[in-house]
Design a protein around this motif. Structure first.
Motif, PDB file in Angstrom:
ATOM      1  N   ILE A 192      24.369  13.968  28.333  1.00 28.36           N
ATOM      2  CA  ILE A 192      23.860  12.781  29.025  1.00 28.36           C
ATOM      3  C   ILE A 192      22.596  12.256  28.345  1.00 28.36           C
ATOM      4  CG2 ILE A 192      22.718  12.063  31.163  1.00 28.36           C
ATOM      5  CD1 ILE A 192      24.858  13.653  32.655  1.00 28.36           C
ATOM      6  N   ILE A 193      21.683  13.158  28.028  1.00 28.13           N
ATOM      7  CA  ILE A 193      20.431  12.708  27.400  1.00 28.13           C
ATOM      8  C   ILE A 193      20.731  12.096  26.032  1.00 28.13           C
ATOM      9  CG2 ILE A 193      18.227  13.507  26.464  1.00 28.13           C
ATOM     10  CD1 ILE A 193      18.269  15.545  28.863  1.00 28.13           C
ATOM     11  N   GLY A 194      21.602  12.760  25.280  1.00 29.05           N
ATOM     12  CA  GLY A 194      21.974  12.227  23.968  1.00 29.05           C
ATOM     13  C   GLY A 194      22.674  10.884  24.082  1.00 29.05           C
ATOM     14  N   ASP A 195      23.572  10.775  25.070  1.00 31.76           N
ATOM     15  CA  ASP A 195      24.319   9.531  25.259  1.00 31.76           C
ATOM     16  C   ASP A 195      23.359   8.392  25.608  1.00 31.76           C
ATOM     17  OD1 ASP A 195      27.045   9.153  24.875  1.00 31.76           O
ATOM     18  OD2 ASP A 195      27.342   8.604  26.965  1.00 31.76           O
ATOM     19  N   LEU A 196      22.393   8.695  26.461  1.00 29.31           N
ATOM     20  CA  LEU A 196      21.414   7.664  26.821  1.00 29.31           C
ATOM     21  C   LEU A 196      20.608   7.249  25.591  1.00 29.31           C
ATOM     22  CD1 LEU A 196      20.149   8.950  30.288  1.00 29.31           C
ATOM     23  CD2 LEU A 196      21.743   7.081  29.831  1.00 29.31           C
ATOM     24  N   LEU A 197      20.290   8.221  24.716  1.00 28.74           N
ATOM     25  CA  LEU A 197      19.551   7.887  23.487  1.00 28.74           C
ATOM     26  C   LEU A 197      20.389   6.982  22.587  1.00 28.74           C
ATOM     27  CD1 LEU A 197      17.825  11.278  22.576  1.00 28.74           C
ATOM     28  CD2 LEU A 197      16.725   9.179  23.360  1.00 28.74           C
ATOM     29  N   ILE A 198      21.699   7.312  22.468  1.00 28.08           N
ATOM     30  CA  ILE A 198      22.572   6.507  21.609  1.00 28.08           C
ATOM     31  C   ILE A 198      22.680   5.089  22.165  1.00 28.08           C
ATOM     32  CG2 ILE A 198      24.949   6.223  20.818  1.00 28.08           C
ATOM     33  CD1 ILE A 198      25.105   9.291  20.666  1.00 28.08           C
ATOM     34  N   PHE A 199      22.956   4.981  23.469  1.00 25.98           N
ATOM     35  CA  PHE A 199      23.017   3.655  24.084  1.00 25.98           C
ATOM     36  C   PHE A 199      21.673   2.945  23.939  1.00 25.98           C
ATOM     37  CE2 PHE A 199      27.070   4.558  26.095  1.00 25.98           C
ATOM     38  CZ  PHE A 199      27.617   3.291  26.237  1.00 25.98           C
ATOM     39  N   GLY A 200      20.590   3.716  24.096  1.00 26.69           N
ATOM     40  CA  GLY A 200      19.252   3.133  23.957  1.00 26.69           C
ATOM     41  C   GLY A 200      19.066   2.510  22.585  1.00 26.69           C
ATOM     42  N   ALA A 201      19.543   3.201  21.545  1.00 25.28           N
ATOM     43  CA  ALA A 201      19.418   2.672  20.184  1.00 25.28           C
ATOM     44  C   ALA A 201      20.203   1.359  20.061  1.00 25.28           C
ATOM     45  CB  ALA A 201      19.921   3.699  19.181  1.00 25.28           C
ATOM     46  N   TYR A 202      21.409   1.332  20.676  1.00 20.95           N
ATOM     47  CA  TYR A 202      22.202   0.102  20.632  1.00 20.95           C
ATOM     48  C   TYR A 202      21.512  -1.033  21.388  1.00 20.95           C
ATOM     49  CZ  TYR A 202      26.377   1.791  18.307  1.00 20.95           C
ATOM     50  OH  TYR A 202      27.244   2.249  17.373  1.00 20.95           O
ATOM     51  N   HIS A 226      33.751   5.266  28.526  1.00 25.56           N
ATOM     52  CA  HIS A 226      33.064   6.266  29.358  1.00 25.56           C
ATOM     53  C   HIS A 226      33.621   6.280  30.787  1.00 25.56           C
ATOM     54  CE1 HIS A 226      30.137   6.450  26.117  1.00 25.56           C
ATOM     55  NE2 HIS A 226      29.568   7.472  26.720  1.00 25.56           N
ATOM     56  N   VAL A 227      33.956   5.082  31.300  1.00 22.50           N
ATOM     57  CA  VAL A 227      34.510   5.022  32.660  1.00 22.50           C
ATOM     58  C   VAL A 227      35.852   5.754  32.699  1.00 22.50           C
ATOM     59  CG1 VAL A 227      35.418   3.483  34.439  1.00 22.50           C
ATOM     60  CG2 VAL A 227      33.329   2.872  33.238  1.00 22.50           C
ATOM     61  N   LEU A 228      36.704   5.466  31.708  1.00 20.30           N
ATOM     62  CA  LEU A 228      38.028   6.099  31.693  1.00 20.30           C
ATOM     63  C   LEU A 228      37.900   7.619  31.578  1.00 20.30           C
ATOM     64  CD1 LEU A 228      39.922   3.566  29.386  1.00 20.30           C
ATOM     65  CD2 LEU A 228      40.046   3.752  31.877  1.00 20.30           C
ATOM     66  N   MET A 241      25.680   8.807  35.325  1.00 20.36           N
ATOM     67  CA  MET A 241      25.218   8.260  34.046  1.00 20.36           C
ATOM     68  C   MET A 241      25.991   6.989  33.699  1.00 20.36           C
ATOM     69  SD  MET A 241      25.584   9.634  30.169  1.00 20.36           S
ATOM     70  CE  MET A 241      27.313   9.264  30.237  1.00 20.36           C
ATOM     71  N   VAL A 242      27.315   7.024  33.928  1.00 18.04           N
ATOM     72  CA  VAL A 242      28.161   5.852  33.651  1.00 18.04           C
ATOM     73  C   VAL A 242      27.652   4.654  34.454  1.00 18.04           C
ATOM     74  CG1 VAL A 242      30.501   4.934  33.923  1.00 18.04           C
ATOM     75  CG2 VAL A 242      30.170   7.239  33.050  1.00 18.04           C
ATOM     76  N   ASP A 243      27.285   4.931  35.686  1.00 11.87           N
ATOM     77  CA  ASP A 243      26.737   3.944  36.590  1.00 11.87           C
ATOM     78  C   ASP A 243      25.424   3.351  36.063  1.00 11.87           C
ATOM     79  OD1 ASP A 243      26.963   2.719  38.929  1.00 11.87           O
ATOM     80  OD2 ASP A 243      26.129   4.318  40.157  1.00 11.87           O
ATOM     81  N   LEU A 244      24.543   4.261  35.668  1.00  9.50           N
ATOM     82  CA  LEU A 244      23.227   3.860  35.156  1.00  9.50           C
ATOM     83  C   LEU A 244      23.379   2.979  33.913  1.00  9.50           C
ATOM     84  CD1 LEU A 244      20.121   4.262  35.142  1.00  9.50           C
ATOM     85  CD2 LEU A 244      20.482   6.278  33.738  1.00  9.50           C
ATOM     86  N   LEU A 245      24.283   3.390  33.011  1.00 17.63           N
ATOM     87  CA  LEU A 245      24.488   2.602  31.790  1.00 17.63           C
ATOM     88  C   LEU A 245      24.974   1.202  32.135  1.00 17.63           C
ATOM     89  CD1 LEU A 245      26.148   5.189  29.377  1.00 17.63           C
ATOM     90  CD2 LEU A 245      23.898   4.145  29.158  1.00 17.63           C
ATOM     91  N   TRP A 246      25.866   1.108  33.127  1.00 15.72           N
ATOM     92  CA  TRP A 246      26.386  -0.204  33.487  1.00 15.72           C
ATOM     93  C   TRP A 246      25.270  -1.107  34.009  1.00 15.72           C
ATOM     94  CZ3 TRP A 246      29.766  -3.597  32.395  1.00 15.72           C
ATOM     95  CH2 TRP A 246      29.865  -4.734  33.195  1.00 15.72           C
ATOM     96  N   LEU A 247      24.342  -0.531  34.784  1.00 12.25           N
ATOM     97  CA  LEU A 247      23.248  -1.346  35.324  1.00 12.25           C
ATOM     98  C   LEU A 247      22.452  -1.985  34.187  1.00 12.25           C
ATOM     99  CD1 LEU A 247      21.919   0.807  38.295  1.00 12.25           C
ATOM    100  CD2 LEU A 247      23.339  -1.242  38.371  1.00 12.25           C
TER     101      LEU A 247
END
Lengths: 202, 275
Positions: free
Chosen positions: A34-44, A151-153, A186-192
């Motif tokens: 989760i932390i890594g995924d948030l970092l990757i999305f953060g970079a994007y 991620h949702v799927l 996390m999926v929820d947070l990313l969508w927000l």
């Protein structure tokens, strides 16, 4: 022989599960993810903001053609689903198996609505010729929302495994249920963040 | 940890040789039961060093040139003699990739997953380098091979080369997704679970390379920040870490799990049956 061994191991597992309030929920490897995924999305997200500042007019213009209604409905759908996941996890902790199954079932129904709505959002856009090649905003839009959809799927598959565990195991694995739940949040947070960046930002 | 060798008594081991390294006491190194795996393992740094030298200082194929280059730039690049030389080296050595991939498959065999994962991994590890390595080498080598090719043809080969080079990352996606899922589903914990998740990022970001078929400039083009550089930032540390853990997995592998010692193990049983 191996059956008795398994049941002993299972009992040890159950004892070690964090039933106490305030314990670290879920498996550590999922937190790594989760932390890594948030970092990757953060970079994007940072890259998106940087490119947006280079051609703000193009981005804003394409963004205004977004269907904010569908975006808002999707946000409500995911938040509701997340609420049911949280309630379902509480129910598992309280050993209320039937309640937890019902709550996770509702969470999955709402979660499954998300991809359906996404199709109704994407198809008219593509039919109107707004494909990823049109401009950089749309490329970012399809890539990022597509990645989130993946991620949702994946989350729906994980929730399916969680429900199977609750239904079939003699003692549901609370730690595994929590692992699925934190992933879904996390999926929820990313969508927000996606909703704010791609639909709302002016 | 040291479950593979039972004959060792503490203190009489040869210095520097771990009990789990597969060497039996008093036996020469070439009788190491894990020698095959170590040879495969060490072929990898050799292959990647060769790869790096050929790609960067020898030919400047990498970092990728722009899809937007002028015709003069494309022709100068395609006709450079070093490029032909680089292509020949890679075409000759690409087989080493197969040797290196054998080491993954040997360890995947120990995981509690269906053999289908290994077969799909193998299919991916074959198709990936064919499209992602051999195709571009054939394209890039042609310019120097026959310098009087029409510049238009060279420009097409340039596109073909880079698109198959970077746009084929999806082929590797199958291979790494099989490894990632095997790590996550495995109950023997041959490789750490977090590495399985890292592998998931690795193969998902590879799918992003699909954008190189649409964008000719900007972050999603084949030399772009998101389609290429971002993937590299994730991929390079991943490749090093995964090999480090594969090495540890070979070291920790108990000797009775090694397929190449099985006939010896089977002997007492056969004798027992005969008696």
């Amino acid at each position: 022989m191996s059956n008795t061994l398994e049941s002993v191991v299972h009992k040890v597992d159950v004892r070690e599960q964090p039933q106490v309030v305030g314990a670290f929920p879920g498996q550590p490897s999922m937190w790594f993810f989760i932390i890594g995924d948030l970092l990757i999305f953060g970079a994007y997200f940072i890259a998106y903001m940087a490119y947006r500042s280079q051609e703000p007019d193009v981005f804003l213009q394409s963004q205004q053609a977004m269907n904010q209604g569908v975006g808002a409905i999707n946000t409500i759908v995911l938040l509701t689903s997340s609420l049911f996941v949280a309630l379902g996890t509480e129910a598992v902790r309280a050993q209320k198996i039937r309640d937890s199954l019902r709550l996770f079932g509702l969470a999955m129904v709402f979660g499954a609505l998300f991809p359906v709505l996404k199709i109704f959002e994407w198809l008219p856009k593509i039919e109107a010729g707004h494909t990823p090649g049109e401009n950089l905003y749309l490329m970012f839009y399809y890539v990022m929302t597509g990645l989130h959809l993946f991620h949702v799927l994946l989350g729906l598959v994980i929730l399916g495994f969680v429900m199977r565990n609750i239904k079939t195991a003699a003692n549901p694995d609370v730690r595994f249920v929590e692992t699925g739940a934190i992933y879904w949040h996390m999926v929820d947070l990313l969508w927000l963040v996606l909703f704010a960046l791609f639909y709302l930002m002016r | 940890m040291s479950d593979s060798v039972s004959v060792d008594a503490p203190g009489i081991k040869a210095p520097g040789i771990k009990a789990s390294s597969g060497v039996r006491q008093g036996e020469p190194w070439y009788k190491n039961k894990k020698l095959d795996q170590y040879l495969c393992f060490w072929s990898v740094p050799i292959f990647y060093t060769l790869f790096g030298l050929v790609f960067v200082p020898l030919s400047w194929m990498m970092p990728p040139r722009s899809p937007d280059s002028s015709m003069a730039e494309i022709v100068a690049f395609m006709q450079s003699e070093n490029l032909l030389f680089a292509c020949v080296i890679l075409i000759l050595s690409v087989g080493l990739a197969a040797v290196g991939n054998a080491v993954y498959m040997t360890q995947m065999r120990r995981m509690t997953v269906s053999p289908a994962f290994r077969f799909a991994f193998m299919a991916g590890s074959i198709t990936g380098p064919v499209v992602g390595c051999l195709f571009p080498m054939f394209c890039f080598g042609l310019g120097a091979f026959r310098p009087d090719y029409d510049p238009e043809i060279l420009a097409m080969l340039y596109d073909f080369g880079y698109l198959s080079f970077i746009g084929c990352l999806g082929c590797f996606c199958l291979m790494w997704s099989m490894l990632g899922l095997s790590i996550l589903l495995d109950k023997n914990n041959i490789l750490p679970k977090w590495l399985g998740y890292y592998t998931v990022w690795q193969f998902v970001t590879e799918l992003f390379a699909a954008t190189v078929w649409i964008a000719k400039t900007g972050p999603f083009a084949w030399d772009g920040l998101l389609a290429f550089w971002f993937n590299m930032v994730l991929y390079v540390p991943w490749q090093i870490i995964v090999y480090f853990y594969i090495y540890k997995a070979i070291q920790n592998q108990p000797e009775h799990e090694l397929p190449n010692v099985l006939p010896v193990k089977a002997q007492p049983m056969l004798q027992g049956n005969a008696l």
